[in-house]
Design a protein around this motif. Structure first.
Motif, short mmCIF file in Angstrom:
data_model
loop_
_atom_site.label_atom_id
_atom_site.label_comp_id
_atom_site.label_asym_id
_atom_site.label_seq_id
_atom_site.Cartn_x
_atom_site.Cartn_y
_atom_site.Cartn_z
N GLU A 34 58.20 71.92 38.31
CA GLU A 34 57.25 70.82 38.16
C GLU A 34 56.82 70.62 36.72
N ASN A 35 56.55 71.70 36.01
CA ASN A 35 55.97 71.61 34.66
C ASN A 35 56.95 71.94 33.55
N GLY A 36 58.06 72.61 33.87
CA GLY A 36 59.05 72.95 32.86
C GLY A 36 58.51 73.89 31.79
N GLU A 37 59.07 73.76 30.58
CA GLU A 37 58.65 74.60 29.46
C GLU A 37 57.25 74.17 28.98
N THR A 38 56.37 75.14 28.82
CA THR A 38 55.00 74.83 28.40
C THR A 38 54.73 75.19 26.94
N ASN A 39 55.70 75.85 26.29
CA ASN A 39 55.48 76.26 24.90
C ASN A 39 56.78 76.16 24.10
N MET A 40 57.37 74.97 24.12
CA MET A 40 58.61 74.75 23.39
C MET A 40 58.37 74.79 21.88
N PRO A 41 59.40 75.15 21.11
CA PRO A 41 59.26 75.13 19.64
C PRO A 41 59.02 73.72 19.10
N PHE A 42 59.57 72.71 19.79
CA PHE A 42 59.40 71.31 19.39
C PHE A 42 59.00 70.50 20.61
N LYS A 43 58.27 69.41 20.39
CA LYS A 43 57.80 68.59 21.49
C LYS A 43 57.80 67.12 21.09
N ILE A 44 57.77 66.26 22.10
CA ILE A 44 57.60 64.83 21.85
C ILE A 44 56.10 64.57 21.73
N SER A 45 55.66 64.13 20.57
CA SER A 45 54.23 63.88 20.37
C SER A 45 53.83 62.48 20.83
N LYS A 46 54.74 61.50 20.66
CA LYS A 46 54.46 60.15 21.13
C LYS A 46 55.74 59.33 21.16
N ILE A 47 55.68 58.24 21.90
CA ILE A 47 56.77 57.26 21.94
C ILE A 47 56.15 55.89 21.66
N SER A 48 56.68 55.19 20.69
CA SER A 48 56.20 53.84 20.41
C SER A 48 57.32 52.84 20.70
N ILE A 49 56.91 51.69 21.19
CA ILE A 49 57.85 50.59 21.47
C ILE A 49 57.36 49.34 20.74
N ILE A 50 58.22 48.79 19.91
CA ILE A 50 57.93 47.54 19.22
C ILE A 50 58.77 46.45 19.89
N SER A 51 58.10 45.58 20.62
CA SER A 51 58.79 44.47 21.29
C SER A 51 58.62 43.21 20.44
N CYS A 52 59.72 42.51 20.20
CA CYS A 52 59.62 41.29 19.41
C CYS A 52 60.62 40.25 19.92
N THR A 53 60.35 39.02 19.53
CA THR A 53 61.22 37.91 19.89
C THR A 53 62.09 37.55 18.69
N ASP A 54 63.37 37.35 18.94
CA ASP A 54 64.30 37.05 17.86
C ASP A 54 65.28 35.99 18.35
N GLY A 55 66.15 35.58 17.46
CA GLY A 55 67.14 34.59 17.86
C GLY A 55 68.32 34.56 16.90
N GLN A 56 69.40 34.00 17.38
CA GLN A 56 70.61 33.88 16.58
C GLN A 56 71.05 32.42 16.58
N ASN A 57 71.23 31.86 15.39
CA ASN A 57 71.65 30.48 15.27
C ASN A 57 73.07 30.29 15.79
N VAL A 58 73.27 29.22 16.54
CA VAL A 58 74.61 28.87 17.03
C VAL A 58 74.90 27.42 16.66
N GLU A 59 76.15 27.09 16.58
CA GLU A 59 76.55 25.73 16.19
C GLU A 59 76.41 24.78 17.37
N ASN A 60 75.73 23.68 17.12
CA ASN A 60 75.62 22.61 18.11
C ASN A 60 75.41 21.30 17.35
N PRO A 61 76.42 20.46 17.30
CA PRO A 61 76.34 19.23 16.48
C PRO A 61 75.29 18.24 16.96
N ASP A 62 74.79 18.41 18.17
CA ASP A 62 73.83 17.45 18.72
C ASP A 62 72.39 17.78 18.34
N PHE A 63 72.17 18.98 17.78
CA PHE A 63 70.79 19.39 17.50
C PHE A 63 70.67 19.98 16.10
#
Length: 244
Positions: A34-63
């Motif tokens: 259930e708890n696994g290792e409780t005193n590992m030499p290294f640990k995950i201190s935090k996880i951050s997620i940066i969510s963003c909106t992006d885009g890629q230009n595509v060719e369209n002669p009408d716009f």
């Protein structure tokens, strides 16, 4: 008769000791599962997620503008030395593998990208940068673009991108604010909600390996449609259990 009674008593005592040992062993096994290792030499201190909106230009002669809309999620996993563990250990490598999409978005397609050795950007959403297994090698210092992490701890980074969300077209915009692309497409946030999981191994130069299975993350962060870019940090990581 007295000898027989003493023999029976000794057998009972041995039996009780054996049962006690088995019971304690079972408790220890259940606790470890259930708890696994409780005193590992290294640990995950935090996880951050940066969510963003992006885009890629595509060719369209009408716009004037034709942009394939992409929703990027940059994952940062912080590994730090456990000060309560006094052993002198160093990181040999850290592996991420067994990526599974647990919840597919209703709109779009999820893909995973590794960092690239480029002077201008950390990620590029191209086929050659996709991965199934990602390995960071222990080094003197962290260099994400070279897939290196300090052998005393550092940051692991990768990207989960949702592409094929839709194409925004316009002849009216003088310029494009990429943070508003999801809103311009009238995307409902629930339709791009997704989740994935992966396994992680921390391998030490001493020969010991710690493994965590099914580290689960939800993407994107809330309010991505309205804000365009949203960062969130997670420090309550009790669900992540490492075992030898």
């Amino acid at each position: 008769m007295q000898k027989l009674s003493k023999k029976i008593l000794n057998i009972c005592i041995v039996f009780v000791i054996i049962i006690t040992i088995i019971f304690i062993s079972m408790l220890l096994i259940l606790n470890y599962n259930e708890n696994g290792e409780t005193n590992m030499p290294f640990k995950i201190s935090k996880i951050s997620i940066i969510s963003c909106t992006d885009g890629q230009n595509v060719e369209n002669p009408d716009f004037k503008w034709a942009i394939d809309v992409i929703q990027n999620n940059d994952i940062n996993i912080y590994i730090e030395k456990n000060e309560e563990n006094k052993k002198q250990e160093t990181i040999k490598n850290i592996k991420l593998f067994n990526f599974q999409i647990n919840e597919s978005p209703k709109i779009g397609e999820l893909k995973f990208y590794r960092p690239i050795d480029n002077t201008t950007s950390l990620f590029k959403n191209s086929d050659e940068n996709q991965f199934e297994t990602l390995e960071f090698t222990g080094s003197k210092s962290t260099n994400t673009k070279k897939l290196e992490i300090s052998n005393q701890g550092g940051i692991i980074q990768f990207r989960c991108a949702n592409s094929k969300i839709g194409t925004y077209t316009s002849n009216d915009d003088q310029e494009i604010n990429y943070n508003e692309l999801l809103k311009k497409l009238n995307i409902d946030e629930s339709t791009i909600s997704a989740g994935f999981s992966f396994d992680m191994e921390i391998c030490l130069n001493s020969g010991t390996t710690f493994k965590a299975e099914q580290i689960t993350l939800k993407i994107p962060n809330e309010n991505i449609v309205n804000q365009g870019t949203v960062g969130v940090e997670y420090t309550d990581l009790q669900d992540i259990v490492f075992k030898r």
